[in-house]
Design an enzyme around this catalytic site. Structure first.
Site, PDB file in Angstrom:
ATOM      1  N   ASP A   1      23.963-115.848-121.042  1.00 32.52           N
ATOM      2  CA  ASP A   1      22.914-116.848-121.568  1.00 32.52           C
ATOM      3  C   ASP A   1      23.215-117.211-123.145  1.00 32.52           C
ATOM      4  O   ASP A   1      23.571-116.883-123.856  1.00 32.52           O
ATOM      5  CB  ASP A   1      21.562-115.944-121.258  1.00 32.52           C
ATOM      6  CG  ASP A   1      20.823-117.077-121.068  1.00 32.52           C
ATOM      7  OD1 ASP A   1      21.166-117.785-120.544  1.00 32.52           O
ATOM      8  OD2 ASP A   1      19.739-116.598-121.160  1.00 32.52           O
ATOM      9  N   GLY A   2      22.473-118.714-122.658  1.00 26.99           N
ATOM     10  CA  GLY A   2      22.256-119.350-124.118  1.00 26.99           C
ATOM     11  C   GLY A   2      20.485-120.103-124.124  1.00 26.99           C
ATOM     12  O   GLY A   2      20.601-119.919-123.245  1.00 26.99           O
TER      13      GLY A   2
ATOM     14  N   GLU B   1      24.985-122.023-124.133  1.00 29.07           N
ATOM     15  CA  GLU B   1      25.211-121.176-122.615  1.00 29.07           C
ATOM     16  C   GLU B   1      27.470-121.421-122.191  1.00 29.07           C
ATOM     17  O   GLU B   1      27.422-120.246-121.704  1.00 29.07           O
ATOM     18  CB  GLU B   1      25.066-122.422-121.334  1.00 29.07           C
ATOM     19  CG  GLU B   1      23.086-122.256-121.088  1.00 29.07           C
ATOM     20  CD  GLU B   1      23.196-121.261-120.400  1.00 29.07           C
ATOM     21  OE1 GLU B   1      23.409-120.403-120.423  1.00 29.07           O
ATOM     22  OE2 GLU B   1      21.855-121.134-120.163  1.00 29.07           O
TER      23      GLU B   1
ATOM     24  N   ASP C   1      23.278-118.694-115.671  1.00 31.38           N
ATOM     25  CA  ASP C   1      22.015-118.796-115.094  1.00 31.38           C
ATOM     26  C   ASP C   1      22.636-120.298-115.427  1.00 31.38           C
ATOM     27  O   ASP C   1      21.345-120.986-115.253  1.00 31.38           O
ATOM     28  CB  ASP C   1      20.481-118.188-115.028  1.00 31.38           C
ATOM     29  CG  ASP C   1      20.552-118.411-116.708  1.00 31.38           C
ATOM     30  OD1 ASP C   1      21.394-119.251-117.606  1.00 31.38           O
ATOM     31  OD2 ASP C   1      19.844-117.571-117.292  1.00 31.38           O
TER      32      ASP C   1
ATOM     33  N   HIS D   1      15.365-115.521-115.084  1.00 30.95           N
ATOM     34  CA  HIS D   1      13.508-114.673-115.185  1.00 30.95           C
ATOM     35  C   HIS D   1      13.296-114.116-113.762  1.00 30.95           C
ATOM     36  O   HIS D   1      12.174-114.417-114.079  1.00 30.95           O
ATOM     37  CB  HIS D   1      13.515-115.798-115.692  1.00 30.95           C
ATOM     38  CG  HIS D   1      13.866-116.694-116.819  1.00 30.95           C
ATOM     39  ND1 HIS D   1      13.408-116.276-118.523  1.00 30.95           N
ATOM     40  CD2 HIS D   1      13.825-117.843-116.806  1.00 30.95           C
ATOM     41  CE1 HIS D   1      14.592-116.947-118.977  1.00 30.95           C
ATOM     42  NE2 HIS D   1      14.360-118.387-118.438  1.00 30.95           N
TER      43      HIS D   1
ATOM     44  N   ASP E   1      18.938-112.772-122.222  1.00 27.41           N
ATOM     45  CA  ASP E   1      18.495-113.710-122.264  1.00 27.41           C
ATOM     46  C   ASP E   1      17.691-113.753-123.661  1.00 27.41           C
ATOM     47  O   ASP E   1      17.192-114.010-124.396  1.00 27.41           O
ATOM     48  CB  ASP E   1      17.251-114.739-121.044  1.00 27.41           C
ATOM     49  CG  ASP E   1      16.200-114.680-121.291  1.00 27.41           C
ATOM     50  OD1 ASP E   1      16.886-116.404-122.001  1.00 27.41           O
ATOM     51  OD2 ASP E   1      14.950-114.902-121.676  1.00 27.41           O
TER      52      ASP E   1
END
Length: 141
Positions: A8-9, A47, A69, A123, A133
């Site tokens: 994640d970023g 990301e 994601d 999420h 995240d």
């Protein structure tokens, strides 16, 4: 060796202070977390940085599933990049591809392994995606 990587970023402002994170799981679900930050960056750059850094950590040729994601990352590395290379790194609008430097690094890192890409909803209820995240967001403070 089979591995799963959740990446994640995040960015506080876009551009702004960014963070990236990756959770690396082996077949016994032993996990390692890596993360980092940059001061002036974008969410998309973070990301992209997360899977690059995770893949660089894995020294032995492995079968890896990367969960992201970011449709930008997944679609870019599995679909768009082929045309970008053929079109001398120009997108469908004939403009230079954004973040070309990172796309090249990600493409090179993937060549060292057998990589399968999976998109997952952000999420949602995936604990490893949520962990990545949280870690990425913590780097933007």
């Amino acid at each position: 060796m089979k591995l799963k990587i959740y990446t994640d970023g995040a960015c506080s402002g876009n551009p702004g202070k960014g963070g990236w994170a990756a959770i690396i799981l082996d077949s016994e679900l032993k996990q390692a977390a890596i993360s980092g930050s940059e001061n002036k960056t974008t969410n998309n750059r973070m990301e992209l940085t997360a899977p690059i850094m995770a893949l660089r950590k894995i020294k032995k040729k492995s079968e890896i599933t990367i969960y992201t994601d970011s449709k930008y990352v997944k679609d870019g590395i599995t679909e768009w990049i082929k045309k970008w290379k053929l079109n001398n790194w120009k997108n469908a609008s004939k403009k230079p591809v954004k973040n070309k430097d990172l796309w090249i690094k990600l493409d090179d890192a993937c060549l060292k392994h057998k990589v399968n890409w999976k998109w997952i909803k952000a999420h949602a209820s995936n604990k490893y995606n949520n962990l990545a995240d949280e870690l990425a967001v913590s780097k933007t403070k």
